[in-house]
Motif scaffolding. Structure first.
Motif, mmCIF file in Angstrom:
data_model
loop_
_atom_site.group_PDB
_atom_site.id
_atom_site.type_symbol
_atom_site.label_atom_id
_atom_site.label_comp_id
_atom_site.label_asym_id
_atom_site.label_seq_id
_atom_site.Cartn_x
_atom_site.Cartn_y
_atom_site.Cartn_z
ATOM 1 N N ILE A 102 0.836 -1.201 0.000
ATOM 2 C CA ILE A 102 0.000 0.000 0.000
ATOM 3 C C ILE A 102 0.868 1.247 0.000
ATOM 4 N N VAL A 103 1.911 1.254 0.817
ATOM 5 C CA VAL A 103 2.824 2.408 0.866
ATOM 6 C C VAL A 103 3.387 2.675 -0.523
ATOM 7 N N GLU A 104 3.843 1.637 -1.189
ATOM 8 C CA GLU A 104 4.408 1.805 -2.539
ATOM 9 C C GLU A 104 3.369 2.296 -3.538
ATOM 10 N N MET A 105 2.142 1.827 -3.406
ATOM 11 C CA MET A 105 1.096 2.201 -4.359
ATOM 12 C C MET A 105 0.696 3.666 -4.249
ATOM 13 N N VAL A 106 0.693 4.223 -3.038
ATOM 14 C CA VAL A 106 0.154 5.574 -2.856
ATOM 15 C C VAL A 106 1.208 6.666 -2.912
ATOM 16 N N CYS A 107 2.486 6.315 -2.877
ATOM 17 C CA CYS A 107 3.561 7.314 -2.908
ATOM 18 C C CYS A 107 4.238 7.306 -4.272
ATOM 19 N N ASP A 108 4.792 8.452 -4.652
ATOM 20 C CA ASP A 108 5.501 8.542 -5.922
ATOM 21 C C ASP A 108 6.840 7.810 -5.865
ATOM 22 N N HIS A 109 7.476 7.837 -4.714
ATOM 23 C CA HIS A 109 8.761 7.156 -4.544
ATOM 24 C C HIS A 109 8.895 6.741 -3.087
ATOM 25 N N VAL A 110 9.430 5.539 -2.859
ATOM 26 C CA VAL A 110 9.673 5.039 -1.508
ATOM 27 C C VAL A 110 11.055 4.424 -1.469
ATOM 28 N N ALA A 111 11.807 4.740 -0.412
ATOM 29 C CA ALA A 111 13.121 4.133 -0.197
ATOM 30 C C ALA A 111 13.254 3.803 1.278
ATOM 31 N N ALA A 112 13.967 2.733 1.568
ATOM 32 C CA ALA A 112 14.241 2.350 2.952
ATOM 33 C C ALA A 112 15.746 2.210 3.110
ATOM 34 N N PHE A 113 16.262 2.742 4.214
ATOM 35 C CA PHE A 113 17.701 2.680 4.440
ATOM 36 C C PHE A 113 18.008 2.823 5.924
ATOM 37 N N ALA A 114 19.200 2.398 6.301
ATOM 38 C CA ALA A 114 19.673 2.556 7.674
ATOM 39 C C ALA A 114 20.370 3.896 7.796
ATOM 40 N N SER A 115 20.165 4.549 8.924
ATOM 41 C CA SER A 115 20.842 5.817 9.199
ATOM 42 C C SER A 115 21.303 5.803 10.650
ATOM 43 N N ASN A 116 21.976 6.866 11.052
ATOM 44 C CA ASN A 116 22.408 6.944 12.448
ATOM 45 C C ASN A 116 21.234 7.136 13.395
ATOM 46 N N ARG A 117 20.044 7.440 12.864
ATOM 47 C CA ARG A 117 18.841 7.591 13.689
ATOM 48 C C ARG A 117 18.055 6.298 13.792
ATOM 49 N N GLY A 118 18.356 5.325 12.948
ATOM 50 C CA GLY A 118 17.615 4.073 12.906
ATOM 51 C C GLY A 118 17.278 3.734 11.470
ATOM 52 N N THR A 119 16.241 2.955 11.285
ATOM 53 C CA THR A 119 15.774 2.596 9.951
ATOM 54 C C THR A 119 14.814 3.669 9.472
ATOM 55 N N VAL A 120 15.022 4.131 8.253
ATOM 56 C CA VAL A 120 14.210 5.200 7.675
ATOM 57 C C VAL A 120 13.450 4.653 6.479
ATOM 58 N N VAL A 121 12.152 4.922 6.440
ATOM 59 C CA VAL A 121 11.372 4.742 5.211
ATOM 60 C C VAL A 121 11.042 6.157 4.752
#
Length: 128
Positions: A102-121
Motif C-alpha cells: 500500500i505504501v508503494e502504491m500511494v507514494c511517488d517514490h519510496v526508499a528504505a535505508f539505515a541511518s544513524n537515527r535508525g531505519t528510515v522509510v
C-alpha cells in the motif's frame, strides 16, 4: 546515511498515538502544499508504517515532514530492520503483508535505508 532531523516531527510509542500521528501527517502535508486527497493517501501510508513499528519493534518511532525540490518528503524512522519493498500485493487470501505494498502504491517514490537515527522509510509525493 547520517540524515539529520528535518522539518517538523512527531514521536509515537503507543497504539493510542496512531490517531495523533494521522492527524499530524494530514495537517502538516496540507500545510506544506500537498493536495488534500494526496494528503489522505500519505496519511494511510504513514499509518501502515507506524502500525508496523508498534507491532514489530520494542520502541516507538518518529514521523517527519518537509518539502524538497517540489516534493513533500515524509520519513518514518524506527529501530526495526530495513524493510524490503518491491514485493507487490500479496494474494487476496493472505492474512498479512499488504502494508508495504500500500505504501508503494500511494507514494511517488519510496526508499528504505539505515541511518544513524535508525531505519528510515522515506516517501516522496510531488506537490504539483
Amino acid at each position: 546515511m547520517g540524515d539529520p532531523v528535518r522539518g517538523e516531527s512527531m514521536v509515537y510509542a503507543l497504539v493510542s498515538d496512531l490517531a495523533a500521528v494521522r492527524a499530524f501527517v494530514a495537517a502538516r502535508a496540507v500545510a506544506l502544499g500537498l493536495e488534500p486527497a494526496r494528503a489522505d493517501l500519505l496519511t494511510l501510508a504513514v499509518n501502515e508504517l507506524a502500525t508496523n513499528t508498534l507491532q514489530y519493534t520494542r520502541e516507538g518511532g518518529q514521523v517527519q515532514l518537509w518539502t524538497d525540490s517540489g516534493d513533500l518528503v515524509c520519513d518514518v524512522v524506527d529501530q526495526g530492520p530495513v524493510r524490503a519493498f518491491g514485493g507487490g500485493m500479496p494474494p487476496p487470501d493472505a492474512v498479512r503483508g499488504r502494508g508495504l505494498a500500500i505504501v508503494e502504491m500511494v507514494c511517488d517514490h519510496v526508499a528504505a535505508f539505515a541511518s544513524n537515527r535508525g531505519t528510515v522509510v522515506r516517501m516522496r509525493l510531488g506537490l504539483a
